[in-house]
Design a protein around this motif. Sequence first.
Motif, PDB file in Angstrom:
ATOM      1  N   PRO A  37      27.491  30.667  42.239  1.00 57.17           N
ATOM      2  CA  PRO A  37      26.925  32.309  41.713  1.00 57.17           C
ATOM      3  C   PRO A  37      28.039  33.202  42.224  1.00 57.17           C
ATOM      4  O   PRO A  37      28.874  32.816  43.322  1.00 57.17           O
ATOM      5  CB  PRO A  37      25.755  32.418  42.611  1.00 57.17           C
ATOM      6  N   VAL A  38      28.238  33.993  41.466  1.00 60.54           N
ATOM      7  CA  VAL A  38      28.956  35.254  41.344  1.00 60.54           C
ATOM      8  C   VAL A  38      28.178  36.495  41.248  1.00 60.54           C
ATOM      9  O   VAL A  38      27.589  36.551  40.137  1.00 60.54           O
ATOM     10  CB  VAL A  38      30.175  35.369  40.373  1.00 60.54           C
ATOM     11  N   THR A  39      28.338  37.503  41.985  1.00 57.05           N
ATOM     12  CA  THR A  39      27.661  38.859  42.012  1.00 57.05           C
ATOM     13  C   THR A  39      28.579  39.974  41.679  1.00 57.05           C
ATOM     14  O   THR A  39      29.414  40.210  42.392  1.00 57.05           O
ATOM     15  CB  THR A  39      26.823  39.070  43.125  1.00 57.05           C
ATOM     16  N   VAL A  40      28.307  40.632  40.636  1.00 54.97           N
ATOM     17  CA  VAL A  40      29.091  42.123  40.487  1.00 54.97           C
ATOM     18  C   VAL A  40      27.943  43.148  40.161  1.00 54.97           C
ATOM     19  O   VAL A  40      26.818  42.844  40.360  1.00 54.97           O
ATOM     20  CB  VAL A  40      29.830  41.769  39.089  1.00 54.97           C
ATOM     21  N   VAL A  41      28.589  44.107  40.146  1.00 60.34           N
ATOM     22  CA  VAL A  41      27.676  45.346  40.242  1.00 60.34           C
ATOM     23  C   VAL A  41      27.690  46.223  38.978  1.00 60.34           C
ATOM     24  O   VAL A  41      28.833  46.412  38.460  1.00 60.34           O
ATOM     25  CB  VAL A  41      28.002  46.488  41.498  1.00 60.34           C
ATOM     26  N   ASP A  42      26.753  46.446  38.282  1.00 61.44           N
ATOM     27  CA  ASP A  42      26.753  47.355  36.878  1.00 61.44           C
ATOM     28  C   ASP A  42      25.936  48.590  37.501  1.00 61.44           C
ATOM     29  O   ASP A  42      24.520  48.751  37.417  1.00 61.44           O
ATOM     30  CB  ASP A  42      25.992  46.490  35.782  1.00 61.44           C
ATOM     31  N   GLN A  43      26.683  49.598  37.585  1.00 55.76           N
ATOM     32  CA  GLN A  43      26.204  50.934  37.945  1.00 55.76           C
ATOM     33  C   GLN A  43      25.669  50.644  39.360  1.00 55.76           C
ATOM     34  O   GLN A  43      26.109  50.155  40.124  1.00 55.76           O
ATOM     35  CB  GLN A  43      25.312  51.523  36.841  1.00 55.76           C
ATOM     36  N   THR A  48      23.896  38.678  39.413  1.00 48.14           N
ATOM     37  CA  THR A  48      24.578  37.450  39.861  1.00 48.14           C
ATOM     38  C   THR A  48      24.378  36.599  38.523  1.00 48.14           C
ATOM     39  O   THR A  48      23.376  36.427  37.846  1.00 48.14           O
ATOM     40  CB  THR A  48      23.632  36.949  40.878  1.00 48.14           C
ATOM     41  N   PHE A  49      25.568  35.817  38.181  1.00 43.93           N
ATOM     42  CA  PHE A  49      25.506  34.681  37.113  1.00 43.93           C
ATOM     43  C   PHE A  49      26.190  33.557  37.773  1.00 43.93           C
ATOM     44  O   PHE A  49      27.121  33.720  38.722  1.00 43.93           O
ATOM     45  CB  PHE A  49      26.287  35.499  35.813  1.00 43.93           C
ATOM     46  N   ASP A  50      26.170  32.686  37.101  1.00 45.40           N
ATOM     47  CA  ASP A  50      26.734  31.293  37.379  1.00 45.40           C
ATOM     48  C   ASP A  50      28.198  30.874  36.814  1.00 45.40           C
ATOM     49  O   ASP A  50      27.986  30.698  35.439  1.00 45.40           O
ATOM     50  CB  ASP A  50      25.824  30.184  37.354  1.00 45.40           C
ATOM     51  N   THR A 192      26.006  31.977  30.250  1.00 43.51           N
ATOM     52  CA  THR A 192      26.387  33.327  30.283  1.00 43.51           C
ATOM     53  C   THR A 192      27.696  33.411  29.612  1.00 43.51           C
ATOM     54  O   THR A 192      28.706  32.610  29.619  1.00 43.51           O
ATOM     55  CB  THR A 192      26.522  33.647  31.918  1.00 43.51           C
ATOM     56  N   VAL A 193      27.861  34.443  28.880  1.00 42.72           N
ATOM     57  CA  VAL A 193      28.969  34.781  28.025  1.00 42.72           C
ATOM     58  C   VAL A 193      29.798  36.160  28.757  1.00 42.72           C
ATOM     59  O   VAL A 193      29.135  37.172  28.446  1.00 42.72           O
ATOM     60  CB  VAL A 193      28.980  34.844  26.648  1.00 42.72           C
TER      61      VAL A 193
END
Length: 262
Positions: A37-43, A48-50, A192-193
């Motif tokens: 899992p990797v977590t980013v921030v959108d606003q 989190t996506f794999d 996820t793309v």
Amino acid sequence: MSDPENDQISLGASPRNAWRVNADSVDMTRQPAQSRPVTVVDQARRVTFDLSQTAIIVVDMQNDFCHRDGWLAHIGVDVEPARAPIAPLQRLLPALRAAGVPVIWLNWGNRPDRMNLPPAVLHVYDPDGRSTGIGKPLPSNGAHVLEEGSWAASVVAELSPEANDIAVSKFRMSGFQDTELDSILRNLDVRTVLFAGVNADQCVACSLHDANFLGYDVLLLEDCSATTSPAFCMQATLYNVRQCFGFVTSGEAILTAMEKDT
């Protein structure tokens, strides 16, 4: 002692979707990849996506759109904005490859005879029938515009696709229309793309929309995408992605998140 003649072998184009077979048996179970899992921030929202079920699609970072001697430059378009994703992608792609994330290059690459293109597609780029449209040679170097196998359809040299990358030719604004792209993603067990490339409001957006319609989770990489359209087109694209189709992040944010994970 193992008998090589009876050992099961892997049967499948992708290790993520393969059977184990021999003359006497077929094992159709798939071994799930270890989740990453990797977590980013959108606003203000954390997303989190794999990474183990993720691919990146890089759209139209090819000579006709991004090279100063390519087709867009020939018809008077300023291609400098289209070159903006090059540096961010140079940083991001090696890290994604090292993490086992498939890199898919999705370029306009038409048949030389253009038999799969209706007049409506040809007319957009050749409105009077006498312009340098799809399949016609560029006056500067003779490369055929947007033709598969030509210099015009090749990825710009600065990005240098690697041997294990995957190339898909497209024939419309969407890379899913009349191509094998969906089959490839499913064979790779992708959920996820990540989308990058040009033009963000045209081919990138259309491909992202279709990915969403097909059930994929989608993220647009803002720093790895660009457009030669007016600025409001990019603003509308970012709004629409967030509003209707998925999320917006950046290549730099993914790199930072991957570094925290290691």
